[in-house]
Structure formats: C-alpha cells, structure tokens
Design an enzyme around this catalytic site. Structure first.
Site, PDB file in Angstrom:
ATOM      1  N   ASN A 112       0.812  -1.224   0.000  1.00 30.30           N
ATOM      2  CA  ASN A 112       0.000   0.000   0.000  1.00 30.30           C
ATOM      3  C   ASN A 112       0.848   1.277   0.000  1.00 30.30           C
ATOM      4  OD1 ASN A 112       0.653  -0.769   2.656  1.00 30.30           O
ATOM      5  ND2 ASN A 112      -0.897   0.605   3.475  1.00 30.30           N
ATOM      6  N   GLU A 151       4.139  -4.568  12.353  1.00 31.75           N
ATOM      7  CA  GLU A 151       3.228  -3.444  12.108  1.00 31.75           C
ATOM      8  C   GLU A 151       2.091  -4.003  11.278  1.00 31.75           C
ATOM      9  OE1 GLU A 151       3.693  -0.632  13.486  1.00 31.75           O
ATOM     10  OE2 GLU A 151       5.834  -0.206  13.666  1.00 31.75           O
ATOM     11  N   CYS A 179      -3.252   1.478   6.729  1.00 30.66           N
ATOM     12  CA  CYS A 179      -3.397   0.729   7.987  1.00 30.66           C
ATOM     13  C   CYS A 179      -4.009   1.590   9.078  1.00 30.66           C
ATOM     14  CB  CYS A 179      -2.049   0.192   8.427  1.00 30.66           C
ATOM     15  SG  CYS A 179      -0.795   1.470   8.601  1.00 30.66           S
ATOM     16  N   GLU A 197       8.330   1.506  16.590  1.00 29.30           N
ATOM     17  CA  GLU A 197       9.470   2.024  15.840  1.00 29.30           C
ATOM     18  C   GLU A 197       9.348   3.541  15.770  1.00 29.30           C
ATOM     19  OE1 GLU A 197      11.038  -0.163  12.493  1.00 29.30           O
ATOM     20  OE2 GLU A 197       9.576  -1.750  12.818  1.00 29.30           O
TER      21      GLU A 197
END
Ligand code: NAD
Length: 492
Positions: free
Chosen positions: A156, A254, A287, A466
C-alpha cells in the site's frame, strides 16, 4: 527479460544480491491496477535466492557494523540525495505499480522516503544514553548492531514503509535483506540502484523479489537473520512469528487496524467532515485509516448529511490526474476481497448510504480495479464489517449517546493501531485520549506523523514500536557495560 520500461523509467526486475543483479528461472507478472496491464515480469525468487541474499548480508555485516557511525550516516545522506534526485521517477513507477496518487507520491511520499534516510542518519549520531552510577560503578549503555535484518513489506506504500525500516537498520550497522510486495515490487529495485550509486558497500542492502511463501518465508526461517521487521496482515504475521520463534529472532510487527473516528457533539463539524472524507485516501488502503466513524447523537444528523454530500463528490479516476482524489484498489484479487465484505454486510442487513459496489463504469473504460467510496449505517457491531479490516474505501457510521458509550464502542476491537477524536472540549480531549486504545491518538487532527515519535499498535495491530530511538532499540542489541571504580570489583 531483465528490465522493464514503466512510465518511461527503466527498472531492473532481477534481485539485488551482494552488489550484483541476479536473475531467477521463474518470473511473475506485475499488473498495474490503473488499467490491468502487465507492466513488468519480475524475478520469482525462492529459498536459493533468499539464502544467497542472507549469505551476502552475513558476510558484509562485520565490516559495515565496524564502519564509524559518521561514515554510515554520510552514506545514508547520499542515499537521501539519490532519492531526491529521482523523486519523479520513483513517483511514476510507484503509481503505475500500486495505483496510489501520483501527486501524493511527488509531494508527500517520496520526499518522506528521503527524509527517512536523513532522519535516521542524524539520529544515529545523536544517540546517547547518559552514563549513570551504581555504588560508584559506571553504567555505560550502547546500541550495538544486531546483524542481518529481514524486512518484509506490503504494497500500500511500498517504498515509504520499506525505507522507514531500512534506514534505521542500516544506520544501526545492520545489513538488510528486503522482500518487497509482489503486487508492487518495482521501486525497491530502483532503491537498490540508488544505494549502489550512494556508495553503500556490496551486500549491505539486498533485495529478493518474489511471492511471500516462496521468497519471504525462507528469510524468516534463516537462523542467521537476527531481526525481522514485518509490515502486513495478521495471518501472515502469525506465520512469520511461528518461523521466528524457532530461532528466537526478535520481530517487529506493524499490522492491520480497525481504527475509530470519534466525533463528539462539541466538535467543529467542518473539521469532522474533512477528517471523515480523508479516510477514503489511497482507496482506504491505509493501515491507520479511521474506518469506524462514531458520532454523538446530538450532531449525528448534521454530520451525516454534510459528510455524505462531501463523500459523494470525491473524484475517483486515473491516479496520474491532478484532479483525482482516489484511485483504484491494488489488484483484482483485492477488489474481490473488498467486495466480498460489502456484499456480505448488505446481506446481513446493513444500510448502504453511499457506493456499495465496484466502479463498473470506470473499470470498463480503464481496465482497472476501482471501487466506489462506500458508507454503511445500521451495522451490527458483532459482524465482520465492524470488526475486521477491509482495507478498502469502506466506512461504517454508528452513533453513541455518552462519552462512556463512545469509549466502550471505540475500544471494542481486537486492533489498536490508532484512534482519532474530534471534540471542542479540551478536558474531554485529554480524558478520551488517555482512555482510548491505540498506539497513536490524534485529537482534532489526522495523520500528523513525526519520525521521532513511537509508532506501532497493540493487540492484533502488532508488536513493538518504531520511530526515533525506539527504532534503534529494536534494530540493535542494547548493551549496558558496568565499570568498577577500582578497575576490578565483584561487588554485586
Ligand atoms: P500480507 O501480509 O499479505 O503481505 C505482506 C508481505 O508479506 C508481502 O511482501 C508478502 O509477500 C509477504 N509474505 C506473505 N506470506 C509470507 C510468509 N509466509 N512469510 C514471509 N513473508 C510473507 O499483507 P498485504 O496484503 O501486502 O498488506 C496489507 C496489510 O498490511 C494490511 O493488513 C495493512 O493493515 C497492513 N499494513 C500495516 C501497516 C502498519 O504500519 N501497521 C502499514 C501498511 C500496511
């Protein structure tokens, strides 16, 4: 065939291993979602290529790890220069490959790719934990390079998401093997060229192209890989986690989300509508997207009317046109997946306020994979349309009575990546931001990101954080050395 011409840019479609291009006997087709045409045939790596890339990264590791931080930092800045010099090419290729908007690649995404390298190049040099004392002994903390790092990324925002991991891993002194997404593999190859031109030594950065189970899985099972940074879906993370567990390899995950947008009666209505419409960006393939819109009853009618009016005006079309606001979904397979969610929700009795099917007209004209911006109301909170990640331009609208109800609904999710709140009440903003679930919470704003901020999710949204020093904490073996005041002491 080892090269493809994509939007006039020549791209090498082979792997990049040990500073050289390496082909595979097998290839796979890379299809553009803009028009459904094959834009490249790409090397289809497997266990052999993955192992060769880990060999190269493993051999290059001691020298790169011992390279002074200032030198590593300088090379990362040169990589950033190379990205900046090729923004237009990278933007054109990424748009052809994954269908995201050209203008957002030109103005936002690719500059951010360069910034990923600059930020971590600088942060490396600023890393410092002050020494501290324990009964006269000096504690000295350092971030030591961990070793070979496998980075596995989704389609994406392929180059942005990859470099947001590659940059800190390289800065830390690790060597990297990247497995790009098979639905958008091309900009990774251009990045390999850029790293080479910037003087990154052979083997420090490697790219293995291919399908997840064939090229990605062997990386996650290799005991020489000492970090795995995975960005993608929950089912794949479960497989990656199982492979990593065998070698006790640390993972950063993630993953997906089902984030809420909570709009209180006191909200600025214009702002709330702007933020709600923004959730269609990148056709909802984000996301962090706040796809569950929760509106307080007092403002619900006004919000619904204004939001639907604006949402109906969203311009869908070719992602290369300046006027286009949302482009296609990444693939036919993904379009069918998104449509499956929508048709099942309809069958379960949810009300379609907008859209509800593929954009048949545009698909017939273009050959691409466009899906109409879609809004549901009257959804059952126990059903998948409210609970599971659709990853398309599909939003649900629900109302709530009180702040307590809002929090209960917002937090009733297995995910925990982000949450957005719109309110005119400062005290409420503080209370809700503190109580709501999400690794990132935005109050009266959306998508404001700082590379020094922690980023990650809870629950099924991932493991770890992160960003800034959190990235170095993950990509390094953090060490504490304790020095005796007398040169030698065994006092505990
Ligand atoms: P995916 O899990 O299908 O694939 C991600 C990557 O994993 C691809 O490169 C794929 O080839 C690889 N892969 C597949 N099977 C593998 C295996 N067995 N071993 C190793 N690698 C394997 O995800 P996707 O469809 O490409 O991406 C969409 C997902 O990514 C969504 O769930 C989205 O929310 C998530 N995502 C999360 C973030 C975040 O930062 N939290 C950012 C972007 C996307």
């Amino acid at each position: 065939m080892s090269r493809a011409s994509v939007a006039g840019v020549s791209v090498d479609t082979r792997h990049w291993i040990g500073g050289a291009r390496v082909g595979s006997a097998d290839m796979f087709d890379d299809i553009s979602p803009l028009d459904g045409t094959v834009i490249a045939t790409v090397a289809r790596g497997g266990a052999e290529e993955a192992s060769a890339a880990v060999d190269a990264a493993h051999s290059a590791f001691p020298t790169w790890a011992a390279t002074p931080p200032a030198e590593r930092s300088a090379i990362l800045h040169r990589i950033a220069d190379g990205v900046e010099a090729r923004i237009e090419e990278l933007a054109q290729v990424e748009t052809a490959d994954n269908g995201s908007l050209l203008r957002s690649h030109r103005r936002g995404v690719m500059p951010r790719v360069a910034m990923n390298f600059r930020f971590f190049a600088d942060h490396l040099l600023a890393l410092n934990h002050p020494d501290f004392e324990t009964r006269g002994h000096r504690n000295h903390v350092t971030w030591d390079p961990a070793g070979v790092t496998a980075i596995i990324t989704p389609w994406n925002a392929p180059l942005m998401l990859a470099t947001w991991r590659i940059a800190p891993a390289l800065a830390a002194g690790n060597t990297v093997v990247l497995k790009p997404p098979e639905w958008a593999p091309l900009t990774a190859s251009l990045l390999a060229d850029i790293t080479h031109e910037a003087g990154l030594p052979a083997g420090v950065f490697n790219v293995v192209q291919g399908l997840g189970v064939e090229a990605g899985a062997p990386l996650t099972a290799d005991p020489r890989v000492r970090r795995i940074a995975f960005t993608g879906s929950v089912p794949t993370a479960q497989r990656v986690g199982a492979a990593a567990a065998v070698n006790v390899t640390p993972v950063s995950f993630e993953l997906g989300g089902k984030s809420p947008l909570v709009i209180f009666d006191s909200a600025d209505l214009d702002l709330a509508v702007d933020i709600a419409v923004e959730q269609f960006d990148n056709s909802g393939q984000v996301c962090l997207a706040a796809v569950r819109i929760l509106v307080q009853e007092g403002i619900a009618d006004a919000f619904r009317a204004r939001f639907l009016e604006r949402a109906a005006q969203v311009v869908q079309g070719d992602s290369r046109d300046e006027a286009t606001q949302i482009g296609p979904l990444v693939s036919r397979t993904h379009l069918e997946r998104v449509d499956g969610f929508v048709q099942r929700a309809k069958a379960e009795g949810a009300t379609v306020l907008l859209g509800g099917e593929p954009n048949h007209v545009l698909n017939a004209i273009s050959g691409g994979f466009y899906y109409q911006p879609t809004v549901f109301e009257g959804v059952d909170p126990a059903k998948e349309i409210v609970c599971d990640e659709v990853f398309g331009p599909v939003l649900t609208l629900q109302t709530f009575a009180s702040e307590a109800d809002a929090l209960a609904m917002a937090n009733d999710t297995d995910y925990g990546l982000a949450a957005t709140i719109v309110t005119g009440d400062t005290a409420q903003a503080e209370r809700v931001a503190s109580a709501i679930r999400g690794g990132t919470v935005w109050v009266n704003c959306f998508f404001v990101r700082d590379l020094s901020a922690p980023f990650g999710g809870s629950g099924r949204s991932g493991i770890g954080r992160e960003g800034g020093t959190w990235s170095f904490d993950f990509y390094c073996d953090v060490k504490n050395a304790v020095f005796s005041p007398n040169g030698w002491s065994s006092n505990g």
